[in-house]
Design a protein around this motif. Structure first.
Motif, PDB file in Angstrom:
ATOM      1  N   TYR A 149      26.260  12.738  19.094  1.00 29.92           N
ATOM      2  CA  TYR A 149      27.694  12.737  19.422  1.00 29.92           C
ATOM      3  C   TYR A 149      28.476  11.821  18.489  1.00 29.92           C
ATOM      4  CZ  TYR A 149      32.090  11.900  21.794  1.00 29.92           C
ATOM      5  OH  TYR A 149      33.427  11.773  22.069  1.00 29.92           O
ATOM      6  N   ARG A 150      27.923  10.634  18.167  1.00 36.03           N
ATOM      7  CA  ARG A 150      28.634   9.712  17.273  1.00 36.03           C
ATOM      8  C   ARG A 150      28.847  10.350  15.895  1.00 36.03           C
ATOM      9  NH1 ARG A 150      25.516   5.535  19.825  1.00 36.03           N
ATOM     10  NH2 ARG A 150      23.907   5.746  18.218  1.00 36.03           N
ATOM     11  N   THR A 151      27.839  11.039  15.400  1.00 37.38           N
ATOM     12  CA  THR A 151      27.964  11.715  14.103  1.00 37.38           C
ATOM     13  C   THR A 151      29.042  12.788  14.157  1.00 37.38           C
ATOM     14  OG1 THR A 151      25.605  11.337  13.680  1.00 37.38           O
ATOM     15  CG2 THR A 151      26.717  12.985  12.326  1.00 37.38           C
ATOM     16  N   VAL A 152      29.012  13.610  15.212  1.00 39.83           N
ATOM     17  CA  VAL A 152      30.005  14.676  15.371  1.00 39.83           C
ATOM     18  C   VAL A 152      31.401  14.089  15.529  1.00 39.83           C
ATOM     19  CG1 VAL A 152      30.769  16.550  16.875  1.00 39.83           C
ATOM     20  CG2 VAL A 152      28.349  16.294  16.344  1.00 39.83           C
ATOM     21  N   ARG A 153      31.518  13.026  16.325  1.00 36.51           N
ATOM     22  CA  ARG A 153      32.833  12.403  16.562  1.00 36.51           C
ATOM     23  C   ARG A 153      33.442  11.889  15.262  1.00 36.51           C
ATOM     24  NH1 ARG A 153      32.172   6.998  19.461  1.00 36.51           N
ATOM     25  NH2 ARG A 153      31.435   6.580  17.339  1.00 36.51           N
ATOM     26  N   THR A 184      20.887   5.797   2.259  1.00 34.48           N
ATOM     27  CA  THR A 184      19.445   5.835   2.481  1.00 34.48           C
ATOM     28  C   THR A 184      19.008   7.260   2.799  1.00 34.48           C
ATOM     29  OG1 THR A 184      19.541   3.598   3.403  1.00 34.48           O
ATOM     30  CG2 THR A 184      17.544   4.862   3.822  1.00 34.48           C
ATOM     31  N   THR A 185      17.977   7.727   2.111  1.00 31.25           N
ATOM     32  CA  THR A 185      17.556   9.125   2.247  1.00 31.25           C
ATOM     33  C   THR A 185      17.163   9.459   3.676  1.00 31.25           C
ATOM     34  OG1 THR A 185      16.748   9.110  -0.029  1.00 31.25           O
ATOM     35  CG2 THR A 185      15.933  10.854   1.403  1.00 31.25           C
ATOM     36  N   SER A 186      16.394   8.598   4.311  1.00 28.62           N
ATOM     37  CA  SER A 186      15.937   8.882   5.673  1.00 28.62           C
ATOM     38  C   SER A 186      17.108   8.938   6.649  1.00 28.62           C
ATOM     39  CB  SER A 186      14.925   7.822   6.120  1.00 28.62           C
ATOM     40  OG  SER A 186      15.502   6.529   6.066  1.00 28.62           O
ATOM     41  N   THR A 187      18.057   7.996   6.529  1.00 33.55           N
ATOM     42  CA  THR A 187      19.217   7.983   7.423  1.00 33.55           C
ATOM     43  C   THR A 187      20.085   9.217   7.203  1.00 33.55           C
ATOM     44  OG1 THR A 187      19.237   5.564   7.373  1.00 33.55           O
ATOM     45  CG2 THR A 187      21.235   6.660   8.157  1.00 33.55           C
ATOM     46  N   LEU A 188      20.328   9.543   5.940  1.00 31.84           N
ATOM     47  CA  LEU A 188      21.146  10.710   5.607  1.00 31.84           C
ATOM     48  C   LEU A 188      20.506  11.983   6.151  1.00 31.84           C
ATOM     49  CD1 LEU A 188      23.479  12.100   4.197  1.00 31.84           C
ATOM     50  CD2 LEU A 188      22.206  11.951   2.056  1.00 31.84           C
ATOM     51  N   LYS A 189      19.196  12.094   5.997  1.00 35.06           N
ATOM     52  CA  LYS A 189      18.504  13.288   6.494  1.00 35.06           C
ATOM     53  C   LYS A 189      18.629  13.395   8.013  1.00 35.06           C
ATOM     54  CE  LYS A 189      14.358  13.855   7.651  1.00 35.06           C
ATOM     55  NZ  LYS A 189      12.894  13.881   7.826  1.00 35.06           N
ATOM     56  N   ASN A 190      18.534  12.266   8.713  1.00 35.14           N
ATOM     57  CA  ASN A 190      18.682  12.275  10.170  1.00 35.14           C
ATOM     58  C   ASN A 190      20.082  12.705  10.585  1.00 35.14           C
ATOM     59  OD1 ASN A 190      16.060  11.416  10.522  1.00 35.14           O
ATOM     60  ND2 ASN A 190      16.583   9.254  10.624  1.00 35.14           N
ATOM     61  N   LYS A 191      21.107  12.239   9.849  1.00 36.49           N
ATOM     62  CA  LYS A 191      22.486  12.625  10.154  1.00 36.49           C
ATOM     63  C   LYS A 191      22.696  14.119   9.925  1.00 36.49           C
ATOM     64  CE  LYS A 191      24.101   8.563  11.263  1.00 36.49           C
ATOM     65  NZ  LYS A 191      24.645   8.286  12.616  1.00 36.49           N
ATOM     66  N   LEU A 192      22.140  14.641   8.832  1.00 35.60           N
ATOM     67  CA  LEU A 192      22.260  16.067   8.548  1.00 35.60           C
ATOM     68  C   LEU A 192      21.552  16.906   9.616  1.00 35.60           C
ATOM     69  CD1 LEU A 192      21.605  15.986   4.689  1.00 35.60           C
ATOM     70  CD2 LEU A 192      23.774  16.521   5.790  1.00 35.60           C
ATOM     71  N   CYS A 193      20.389  16.439  10.047  1.00 36.70           N
ATOM     72  CA  CYS A 193      19.652  17.149  11.099  1.00 36.70           C
ATOM     73  C   CYS A 193      20.428  17.121  12.409  1.00 36.70           C
ATOM     74  CB  CYS A 193      18.264  16.519  11.299  1.00 36.70           C
ATOM     75  SG  CYS A 193      17.121  16.830   9.932  1.00 36.70           S
ATOM     76  N   GLY A 194      21.104  16.002  12.690  1.00 39.26           N
ATOM     77  CA  GLY A 194      21.896  15.889  13.907  1.00 39.26           C
ATOM     78  C   GLY A 194      23.031  16.891  13.941  1.00 39.26           C
ATOM     79  N   ILE A 195      23.768  17.011  12.826  1.00 41.68           N
ATOM     80  CA  ILE A 195      24.892  17.951  12.793  1.00 41.68           C
ATOM     81  C   ILE A 195      24.381  19.390  12.753  1.00 41.68           C
ATOM     82  CG2 ILE A 195      25.205  18.046  10.296  1.00 41.68           C
ATOM     83  CD1 ILE A 195      27.998  17.832  12.925  1.00 41.68           C
ATOM     84  N   TYR A 196      23.214  19.608  12.126  1.00 38.26           N
ATOM     85  CA  TYR A 196      22.638  20.957  12.101  1.00 38.26           C
ATOM     86  C   TYR A 196      22.260  21.414  13.511  1.00 38.26           C
ATOM     87  CZ  TYR A 196      19.634  24.874  10.841  1.00 38.26           C
ATOM     88  OH  TYR A 196      19.070  26.124  10.739  1.00 38.26           O
ATOM     89  N   LYS A 197      21.880  20.466  14.366  1.00 38.05           N
ATOM     90  CA  LYS A 197      21.569  20.779  15.757  1.00 38.05           C
ATOM     91  C   LYS A 197      22.788  21.375  16.448  1.00 38.05           C
ATOM     92  CE  LYS A 197      18.964  20.642  19.481  1.00 38.05           C
ATOM     93  NZ  LYS A 197      17.735  21.458  19.615  1.00 38.05           N
TER      94      LYS A 197
END
Length: 364
Positions: A149-153, A184-197
């Motif tokens: 939700y924080r990423t989407v917001r 950071t690659t790992s953080t960026l990948k997690n954010k992208l996965c979150g929005i892809y969800k």
């Protein structure tokens, strides 16, 4: 195809079950925040969200509607009550044309929704708050839900989105923003996965985001392989150093005499380092070997009888003394030679003045 559905303050025009389409929806209520429409199998599921977040759900299927169609055509058989046989009502043909306009109200709602396409996007807009509730209902893990939700917001506000569908349509802008904010690659990948969800949950197709995630998966795998190799090399180097000192310790043990001299002291200190962890020079410089705990509350000492190293003065002394149990029998035999003496001292059994002198002793 069905023309009009009218029930429970909901009027729906031009329902087509074969094509799974609805031309327009009218709600006879001012207390409406949004409308969600979903087609499952043979049913249309309509959810009305009020401003108070109360929901009203209506389900329409092809069978139900066919049952309603005759109700809409009931005005057509109205010629039955025409009592024209009576002589007196014959001069009343004028009401008959008045009855003809009755089907006109049925035709009027059809053109009305056509010039009103604006309510459709308003009713179909999925707001940020509505999506938050949807996330909470869908994702069981609270922390994961909050992270998504924080990423989407943040994206919703940054891109000035008008609803979730509008946000997800800006796929390229989403990627550019996240790559700018997170290095950071790992953080960026997690954010992208979150929005892809979010794309998955709302059944919105995503190509750019999916490819970008796959690219970062490969990059992260390369980084992790490199890191693992470096850690392996560091471990191998540490093992070499450890083996060196173990060999030195073995050689020193062969040349010990019966005195509490520098050779025996260094042997005991090296044995403690290798078996029980590295102690700071400040913790060893005035360490005493004794057989009691009494009177030693303010110094660092080794209690020969209890086989315990007690560190009262250390960097984190607010947490109390550190205690290390000595389990090495041969080390205890060597420490026995230094009872009532300091662990490290000069030939006159005196302490070194400072840690620099103590360090010089070890560098010889």
């Amino acid at each position: 195809m069905c023309n009009i559905y009218n029930r429970n303050m909901i009027q729906i025009n031009n329902i087509n079950f074969s094509k799974k389409t609805i031309e327009s929806i009218q709600i006879d209520n001012d207390d409406v925040k949004g409308v969600e429409v979903e087609f499952q199998k043979t049913n249309f599921k309509i959810t009305i969200i009020k401003n108070s977040n109360e929901t009203i759900k209506e389900e329409i299927n092809d069978i139900d509607y066919k049952y309603d169609e005759p109700k809409e055509q009931e005005p057509e058989p109205e010629p039955e009550p025409e009592p024209e046989e009576e002589p007196e009502p014959e001069p009343e043909p004028e009401p008959e044309p008045e009855e003809e306009p009755e089907p006109e109200p049925e035709e009027e709602p059809e053109p009305e929704p056509e010039p009103e396409p604006e309510p459709e996007p308003e009713n179909k807009i999925i707001t940020l708050e509505a999506f938050k509730e949807f996330l909470e209902e869908t994702i069981n893990k609270k922390n994961t839900c909050k992270t998504y939700y924080r990423t989407v917001r943040d994206l919703y506000k940054h891109l000035n989105s008008n609803g979730m569908i509008d946000l997800l349509d800006k796929e390229k802008e989403i990627i550019e923003y996240l790559e700018k904010e997170y290095k950071t690659t790992s953080t960026l990948k997690n954010k992208l996965c979150g929005i892809y969800k979010c794309y998955t949950l709302l059944n919105v197709e995503s190509n750019l985001l999916k490819d970008k995630i796959e690219s970062y998966n490969i990059t992260q795998a390369i980084i992790e392989d490199k890191k693992n190799q470096e850690e392996k090399e560091q471990i191998e180097e540490a093992d070499k150093i450890l083996d060196y000192f173990k060999n030195e310790l073995k050689q020193m043990g062969k040349n010990l005499n019966n005195k509490w001299d520098t050779q025996r002291q260094l042997y005991c200190v090296l044995k403690i380092y290798l078996n029980y962890g590295v102690l700071r020079p400040s913790e060893l410089i005035d360490m005493k070997i004794t057989t009691t705990d009494e009177g030693n509350e303010n110094i660092n000492y080794i209690n020969y009888d209890t086989k315990m190293i007690v560190i009262n003065k250390h960097k984190n002394d607010r947490n109390g003394p550190k205690r290390i149990e000595i389990k090495d029998r041969y080390l205890m035999e060597q420490l026995h030679k230094g009872i009532d003496k300091y662990l490290i001292c000069n030939s006159k059994n005196e302490l070194y003045n400072d840690t620099s002198a103590f360090t010089k002793l070890f560098s010889k």
